[in-house]
Design an enzyme around this catalytic site. Sequence first.
Site, PDB file in Angstrom:
ATOM      1  N   SER A  46       0.848  -1.198   0.000  1.00 38.11           N
ATOM      2  CA  SER A  46       0.000   0.000   0.000  1.00 38.11           C
ATOM      3  C   SER A  46       0.873   1.234   0.000  1.00 38.11           C
ATOM      4  O   SER A  46       1.659   1.460   0.931  1.00 38.11           O
ATOM      5  CB  SER A  46      -0.901   0.005   1.239  1.00 38.11           C
ATOM      6  OG  SER A  46      -1.445   1.299   1.416  1.00 38.11           O
ATOM      7  N   HIS A  71      -1.521  -1.397  -4.056  1.00 42.74           N
ATOM      8  CA  HIS A  71      -2.771  -1.010  -3.394  1.00 42.74           C
ATOM      9  C   HIS A  71      -2.770   0.513  -3.224  1.00 42.74           C
ATOM     10  O   HIS A  71      -1.877   1.081  -2.606  1.00 42.74           O
ATOM     11  CB  HIS A  71      -2.827  -1.718  -2.038  1.00 42.74           C
ATOM     12  CG  HIS A  71      -4.079  -1.492  -1.258  1.00 42.74           C
ATOM     13  ND1 HIS A  71      -5.210  -2.279  -1.394  1.00 42.74           N
ATOM     14  CD2 HIS A  71      -4.380  -0.578  -0.309  1.00 42.74           C
ATOM     15  CE1 HIS A  71      -6.141  -1.858  -0.563  1.00 42.74           C
ATOM     16  NE2 HIS A  71      -5.672  -0.826   0.111  1.00 42.74           N
ATOM     17  N   ASP A  73      -4.817   3.708  -1.835  1.00 44.66           N
ATOM     18  CA  ASP A  73      -5.881   4.120  -0.908  1.00 44.66           C
ATOM     19  C   ASP A  73      -6.388   5.508  -1.259  1.00 44.66           C
ATOM     20  O   ASP A  73      -5.628   6.479  -1.233  1.00 44.66           O
ATOM     21  CB  ASP A  73      -5.335   4.129   0.527  1.00 44.66           C
ATOM     22  CG  ASP A  73      -5.124   2.724   1.050  1.00 44.66           C
ATOM     23  OD1 ASP A  73      -6.077   1.934   1.026  1.00 44.66           O
ATOM     24  OD2 ASP A  73      -3.994   2.416   1.479  1.00 44.66           O
ATOM     25  N   MET A  75      -9.004   8.436  -0.225  1.00 44.17           N
ATOM     26  CA  MET A  75      -9.808   8.894   0.924  1.00 44.17           C
ATOM     27  C   MET A  75     -10.301  10.312   0.671  1.00 44.17           C
ATOM     28  O   MET A  75      -9.566  11.133   0.106  1.00 44.17           O
ATOM     29  CB  MET A  75      -8.954   8.878   2.193  1.00 44.17           C
ATOM     30  CG  MET A  75      -8.272   7.556   2.468  1.00 44.17           C
ATOM     31  SD  MET A  75      -7.351   7.645   4.014  1.00 44.17           S
ATOM     32  CE  MET A  75      -6.417   6.115   3.940  1.00 44.17           C
ATOM     33  N   HIS A 104      -8.556   1.265  -3.708  1.00 45.13           N
ATOM     34  CA  HIS A 104      -9.428   1.095  -2.541  1.00 45.13           C
ATOM     35  C   HIS A 104     -10.137   2.422  -2.289  1.00 45.13           C
ATOM     36  O   HIS A 104      -9.537   3.378  -1.808  1.00 45.13           O
ATOM     37  CB  HIS A 104      -8.548   0.683  -1.339  1.00 45.13           C
ATOM     38  CG  HIS A 104      -9.294   0.453  -0.076  1.00 45.13           C
ATOM     39  ND1 HIS A 104      -8.660   0.200   1.124  1.00 45.13           N
ATOM     40  CD2 HIS A 104     -10.625   0.426   0.208  1.00 45.13           C
ATOM     41  CE1 HIS A 104      -9.551   0.021   2.080  1.00 45.13           C
ATOM     42  NE2 HIS A 104     -10.749   0.171   1.548  1.00 45.13           N
ATOM     43  N   MET A 106     -12.186   4.655  -0.366  1.00 43.05           N
ATOM     44  CA  MET A 106     -12.772   4.986   0.943  1.00 43.05           C
ATOM     45  C   MET A 106     -13.394   6.363   0.822  1.00 43.05           C
ATOM     46  O   MET A 106     -12.921   7.346   1.411  1.00 43.05           O
ATOM     47  CB  MET A 106     -11.677   4.940   2.027  1.00 43.05           C
ATOM     48  CG  MET A 106     -11.225   3.521   2.332  1.00 43.05           C
ATOM     49  SD  MET A 106      -9.715   3.476   3.315  1.00 43.05           S
ATOM     50  CE  MET A 106      -8.516   3.644   2.015  1.00 43.05           C
ATOM     51  N   MET A 175     -11.288  -5.396   6.367  1.00 48.77           N
ATOM     52  CA  MET A 175     -10.484  -4.389   7.053  1.00 48.77           C
ATOM     53  C   MET A 175     -10.106  -4.928   8.436  1.00 48.77           C
ATOM     54  O   MET A 175     -10.972  -5.327   9.215  1.00 48.77           O
ATOM     55  CB  MET A 175     -11.274  -3.080   7.211  1.00 48.77           C
ATOM     56  CG  MET A 175     -11.559  -2.341   5.913  1.00 48.77           C
ATOM     57  SD  MET A 175     -10.113  -1.955   4.914  1.00 48.77           S
ATOM     58  CE  MET A 175      -9.126  -0.949   6.034  1.00 48.77           C
ATOM     59  N   GLY A 180      -8.869   4.546   7.158  1.00 50.76           N
ATOM     60  CA  GLY A 180      -8.581   5.977   7.196  1.00 50.76           C
ATOM     61  C   GLY A 180      -7.117   6.306   7.437  1.00 50.76           C
ATOM     62  O   GLY A 180      -6.654   7.369   7.046  1.00 50.76           O
ATOM     63  N   PHE A 181      -6.402   5.406   8.074  1.00 49.74           N
ATOM     64  CA  PHE A 181      -5.010   5.709   8.410  1.00 49.74           C
ATOM     65  C   PHE A 181      -4.141   4.455   8.295  1.00 49.74           C
ATOM     66  O   PHE A 181      -4.613   3.344   8.570  1.00 49.74           O
ATOM     67  CB  PHE A 181      -4.910   6.239   9.849  1.00 49.74           C
ATOM     68  CG  PHE A 181      -5.689   7.507  10.053  1.00 49.74           C
ATOM     69  CD1 PHE A 181      -5.118   8.742   9.774  1.00 49.74           C
ATOM     70  CD2 PHE A 181      -7.011   7.462  10.498  1.00 49.74           C
ATOM     71  CE1 PHE A 181      -5.856   9.916   9.935  1.00 49.74           C
ATOM     72  CE2 PHE A 181      -7.748   8.620  10.656  1.00 49.74           C
ATOM     73  CZ  PHE A 181      -7.180   9.852  10.374  1.00 49.74           C
ATOM     74  N   ASP A 213      -6.498  -5.969   5.108  1.00 52.71           N
ATOM     75  CA  ASP A 213      -5.905  -4.634   4.999  1.00 52.71           C
ATOM     76  C   ASP A 213      -5.874  -3.972   6.368  1.00 52.71           C
ATOM     77  O   ASP A 213      -6.919  -3.722   6.975  1.00 52.71           O
ATOM     78  CB  ASP A 213      -6.759  -3.805   4.018  1.00 52.71           C
ATOM     79  CG  ASP A 213      -6.169  -2.429   3.734  1.00 52.71           C
ATOM     80  OD1 ASP A 213      -5.058  -2.132   4.213  1.00 52.71           O
ATOM     81  OD2 ASP A 213      -6.841  -1.660   3.026  1.00 52.71           O
TER      82      ASP A 213
END
Length: 261
Positions: A46, A71, A73, A75, A104, A106, A175, A180-181, A213
Amino acid sequence: MSSLQIARLFPKCVNTFEMCGAKTQSIVSKREISSMQNDLIKLAPSILAADFARLGEQVAEAEQAGASRIHVDVMDGHFVPNIAIGAPIVQSLRRVTRLPLETHLMISNPDDFLDEFVEAGSTSFLVHWEGNHNLHRTVQRIKTLGKGAGVAINPATPAAMLEEILPDLDQVLVMTVNPGFGHQHFLRSALPKLRRIAEMIDQINPNCELEVDGGIDEVTAPMAVAAGANVLVAGTSVFGSDKSVAAAMESLRAATTQVAQ
Ligand code: DX5
Ligand code: ZN
């Protein structure tokens, strides 16, 4: 590792396992199982934990070290309390790696952003069950766009929520932290859920990948694999380690290989 888990990791052997049960353990040696498992446990570094000033270099290192995919992320500061990575980063990555770019999302209203990410070069999408009132439509739209479709569930979301959508999925993402972090602690409470989902996948859609993840490192990766995961997302343990990216990935692999011994 149970025969069910071995059979899931090595689908070509499934009939033999079912027919011969324990006897098969002597036909396929532990060493062979370890080696096959090495190929079948896939690593998805990631980039959230990468050094963005050296992103291309770090992704190239992960690719050379045998990453299955990258990966990414995304957000929006609304669905999760953080902002990260938009389509321009995917577009830049697309130019420097041949690896699949697993995206991903989010974010609220993921449907509104699919086209943009597809155009940028995303290969597959992980969309959340939570807050999506039209999950089936979102999944179908992803498939219509010719991309891989996965559904992610948060730690408090039960496995059963996946049952109806599972036949349509290429991946399930469990998850193991609240999203988020990066750099959070792995939630061991996710392990029984992982086992339940592995069984559901066996029964409903055996080709579906089971991915985890959050907080995956040398200690938690073997737990996730033993519970049935076959794709490991890892941010901090790959890009935030004192080791090189390649050495960090090798440590993760070595840790999961021990599960079969
Ligand atoms: C968290 C993200 C993860 C994150 C994992 O919300 O979805 O992909 O990058 O980071 P680590 O491996 O540091 O927990
Ligand atoms: Zn993620």
